[in-house]
Scaffold this active site. Structure first.
Site, PDB file in Angstrom:
ATOM      1  N   ARG A 107       0.890  -1.173   0.000  1.00 37.51           N
ATOM      2  CA  ARG A 107       0.000   0.000   0.000  1.00 37.51           C
ATOM      3  C   ARG A 107       0.922   1.215   0.000  1.00 37.51           C
ATOM      4  O   ARG A 107       1.613   1.482   0.991  1.00 37.51           O
ATOM      5  CB  ARG A 107      -0.898  -0.030   1.242  1.00 37.51           C
ATOM      6  CG  ARG A 107      -1.891   1.134   1.341  1.00 37.51           C
ATOM      7  CD  ARG A 107      -2.677   0.976   2.632  1.00 37.51           C
ATOM      8  NE  ARG A 107      -3.558   2.098   2.910  1.00 37.51           N
ATOM      9  CZ  ARG A 107      -4.836   2.172   2.568  1.00 37.51           C
ATOM     10  NH1 ARG A 107      -5.396   1.171   1.900  1.00 37.51           N
ATOM     11  NH2 ARG A 107      -5.569   3.221   2.882  1.00 37.51           N
ATOM     12  N   HIS A 134      -7.221   1.549  -6.667  1.00 34.73           N
ATOM     13  CA  HIS A 134      -7.504   0.760  -5.455  1.00 34.73           C
ATOM     14  C   HIS A 134      -8.304  -0.487  -5.843  1.00 34.73           C
ATOM     15  O   HIS A 134      -9.480  -0.620  -5.501  1.00 34.73           O
ATOM     16  CB  HIS A 134      -8.284   1.619  -4.460  1.00 34.73           C
ATOM     17  CG  HIS A 134      -8.306   1.086  -3.067  1.00 34.73           C
ATOM     18  ND1 HIS A 134      -7.663  -0.080  -2.681  1.00 34.73           N
ATOM     19  CD2 HIS A 134      -8.909   1.581  -1.931  1.00 34.73           C
ATOM     20  CE1 HIS A 134      -7.864  -0.294  -1.404  1.00 34.73           C
ATOM     21  NE2 HIS A 134      -8.615   0.694  -0.920  1.00 34.73           N
ATOM     22  N   GLN A 137     -10.384  -2.847  -3.238  1.00 39.91           N
ATOM     23  CA  GLN A 137     -11.649  -2.286  -2.757  1.00 39.91           C
ATOM     24  C   GLN A 137     -12.782  -2.588  -3.722  1.00 39.91           C
ATOM     25  O   GLN A 137     -13.876  -2.964  -3.312  1.00 39.91           O
ATOM     26  CB  GLN A 137     -11.507  -0.774  -2.575  1.00 39.91           C
ATOM     27  CG  GLN A 137     -12.784  -0.096  -2.130  1.00 39.91           C
ATOM     28  CD  GLN A 137     -13.242  -0.565  -0.770  1.00 39.91           C
ATOM     29  OE1 GLN A 137     -12.496  -0.468   0.194  1.00 39.91           O
ATOM     30  NE2 GLN A 137     -14.472  -1.081  -0.666  1.00 39.91           N
ATOM     31  N   ASP A 225     -16.893   8.757  -1.971  1.00 38.16           N
ATOM     32  CA  ASP A 225     -15.689   8.569  -1.154  1.00 38.16           C
ATOM     33  C   ASP A 225     -15.388   9.901  -0.481  1.00 38.16           C
ATOM     34  O   ASP A 225     -16.018  10.924  -0.766  1.00 38.16           O
ATOM     35  CB  ASP A 225     -14.524   8.118  -2.043  1.00 38.16           C
ATOM     36  CG  ASP A 225     -13.359   7.547  -1.242  1.00 38.16           C
ATOM     37  OD1 ASP A 225     -13.463   7.432  -0.006  1.00 38.16           O
ATOM     38  OD2 ASP A 225     -12.325   7.220  -1.849  1.00 38.16           O
ATOM     39  N   CYS A 266     -16.305   3.403   0.645  1.00 34.97           N
ATOM     40  CA  CYS A 266     -15.249   2.466   1.045  1.00 34.97           C
ATOM     41  C   CYS A 266     -14.741   2.704   2.462  1.00 34.97           C
ATOM     42  O   CYS A 266     -14.017   1.859   2.992  1.00 34.97           O
ATOM     43  CB  CYS A 266     -14.098   2.501   0.045  1.00 34.97           C
ATOM     44  SG  CYS A 266     -13.171   4.048   0.020  1.00 34.97           S
ATOM     45  N   ARG A 294     -14.028  -6.847   2.156  1.00 41.16           N
ATOM     46  CA  ARG A 294     -12.600  -6.701   1.868  1.00 41.16           C
ATOM     47  C   ARG A 294     -11.863  -7.984   2.266  1.00 41.16           C
ATOM     48  O   ARG A 294     -10.967  -8.447   1.555  1.00 41.16           O
ATOM     49  CB  ARG A 294     -12.025  -5.509   2.638  1.00 41.16           C
ATOM     50  CG  ARG A 294     -12.465  -4.139   2.161  1.00 41.16           C
ATOM     51  CD  ARG A 294     -11.880  -3.801   0.797  1.00 41.16           C
ATOM     52  NE  ARG A 294     -10.437  -3.813   0.794  1.00 41.16           N
ATOM     53  CZ  ARG A 294      -9.657  -2.814   1.222  1.00 41.16           C
ATOM     54  NH1 ARG A 294     -10.197  -1.699   1.683  1.00 41.16           N
ATOM     55  NH2 ARG A 294      -8.348  -2.926   1.165  1.00 41.16           N
TER      56      ARG A 294
END
Length: 308
Positions: A107, A134, A137, A225, A266, A294
Site C-alpha cells: 500500500r 484501489h 476495494q 468517497d 469504502c 474486503r
C-alpha cells in the site's frame, strides 16, 4: 506468476473466478467465530509481507486476518521501517523480499513503486492501494453488490464526488465486468481521461453528468468517497468542500435513484460531508457489508495469485 496490480490488467475470467471464490469462502465461514481458521488451509507454511507506506485500518486488518484464517503468517512492514526507495532501490528490496516471503502486498503512494516492485519480485505482488488506483476495494464492492442484487453486468453505477483512485478502479471494473458508469462531480476532479477511454473501448457506457440528480436517475448503485485526504492543507480542504458540496449523497439524491438502489462508501467516511448519516445508516446502505467483504475478496485474490 499472477500479480494483482489493477483490475484492467487482470483477465475478466480470472476476475470472475476471484469473485466466485470469495463468495464461496464467505459462505463456508457462516456460523464460525471471527478468529476460527478456514477448513481449507491453502496458505499453510506461506509467509506474506504486508507493506504500508500509507496508514490503513481496513486494508491492514483484512489482509492480516485473511492470511491467518487461511493458515499463513504475516510480516507487517511500514515504509519508515523499510525506508522504501531511500538508500536501497525498490528493485533490490523486491529481490531481497522474494528470498524471504511467498507473497507481497504493498500500500503505497506512487504507482511507480508498485510497478517496480512487481517487475523485480520473484513472488506475486498485490496492489493494496496507490494514489492512482484501489483494485482490492472494488473487488469487495462487486462481491457486495452481487450478493445483494445479483450480477452487476448491465447495471448502472453512479460515482458522485471526486474522480479519485477508487473511482479509477471502478472505471476499470466497468470494462471488465460489463456495467455502465456515470460520473457526477466538478470538472476539476474528473477521472483520468485514459481510464474513461479504456472502459469505453471495452464497450460499456461511461457518462459525465454535472447534475447529480440527473446522474442518479435509474441508478442501481450510488458510490462516493471522502472529499479530502489527511495530507491536504486546510485551504485545500476548504476549496474541495466548496466544489463538492453539491455532490453530497443525501436522502434527496438517493430518492432520485431506483427504489432498490444500493449505496456504498469504502470508508473511512466524514459523515455529513460526502454522505449524510441518514444515507450511511439508511436502508440503501451496504457500507459495512462492503467493509467486511474486503476480507473475503482479498483472500480470494491471494489464492489466485498463489494458485492455491
Amino acid at each position: 506468476m499472477n500479480h494483482f496490480l489493477d483490475i484492467h490488467k487482470t483477465d475478466p475470467a480470472a476476475l470472475r473466478s476471484i469473485i466466485d471464490s470469495a463468495a464461496a469462502m464467505k459462505s463456508a465461514r457462516q456460523g464460525r467465530s471471527r478468529g476460527a481458521p478456514d477448513d481449507d488451509q491453502p496458505l499453510e507454511g506461506q509467509m506474506v509481507a504486508l507493506i504500508f507506506e500509507k496508514p490503513s485500518t481496513r486494508t491492514r486488518v483484512s489482509f492480516d486476518v485473511g492470511v491467518r484464517q487461511m493458515g499463513g503468517q504475516t510480516m507487517l512492514l511500514s515504509g519508515q521501517e523499510m525506508q522504501l526507495g531511500h538508500g536501497e532501490t525498490i528493485a533490490d528490496t523486491a529481490r531481497v523480499l522474494s528470498r524471504y516471503v511467498d507473497l507481497i502486498m504493498i500500500r503505497t503512494f506512487d504507482e511507480s513503486v508498485l510497478i517496480e516492485m512487481a517487475e523485480y519480485a520473484d513472488v506475486p505482488v498485490i496492489n493494496g492501494l496507490t494514489d492512482r488506483t484501489h483494485p482490492c476495494q472494488i473487488m469487495a464492492d462487486i462481491l457486495t453488490f452481487e450478493e445483494h442484487r445479483g450480477p452487476i453486468t448491465g447495471k448502472k453505477v453512479v460515482w458522485s464526488g471526486d474522480g479519485n483512485n477508487v473511482c479509477a478502479s471502478f472505471l476499470h471494473a466497468a470494462g471488465q465486468f460489463g456495467f455502465d458508469l456515470t460520473f457526477t462531480g466538478p470538472a476539476q476532479l474528473d477521472p483520468e481521461a485514459e481510464f474513461i477511454e479504456l472502459a469505453r473501448a471495452a464497450g460499456v457506457r461511461i457518462t459525465i453528468e454535472r447534475d447529480p440528480h440527473k446522474a442518479v436517475e435509474g441508478a442501481d448503485l450510488v458510490v462516493t468517497d471522502t472529499w479530502v485526504s489527511m495530507h491536504d492543507s486546510q485551504s485545500a480542504k476548504e476549496r474541495r468542500h466548496n466544489m463538492l458540496r453539491p455532490y453530497q449523497v443525501n436522502s434527496a439524491l438517493m430518492a432520485a435513484a431506483k427504489p432498490d438502489a444500493l449505496f456504498m462508501h469504502c470508508l473511512p467516511a466524514h459523515r455529513e460531508e460526502e454522505a449524510t448519516s441518514g444515507v450511511m445508516d439508511g436502508p440503501h446502505s451496504v457500507v459495512f457489508d462492503e467493509a467486511e467483504n474486503r476480507l473475503h475478496a482479498q483472500k480470494a485474490v491471494m489464492r489466485w495469485c498463489l494458485g492455491v
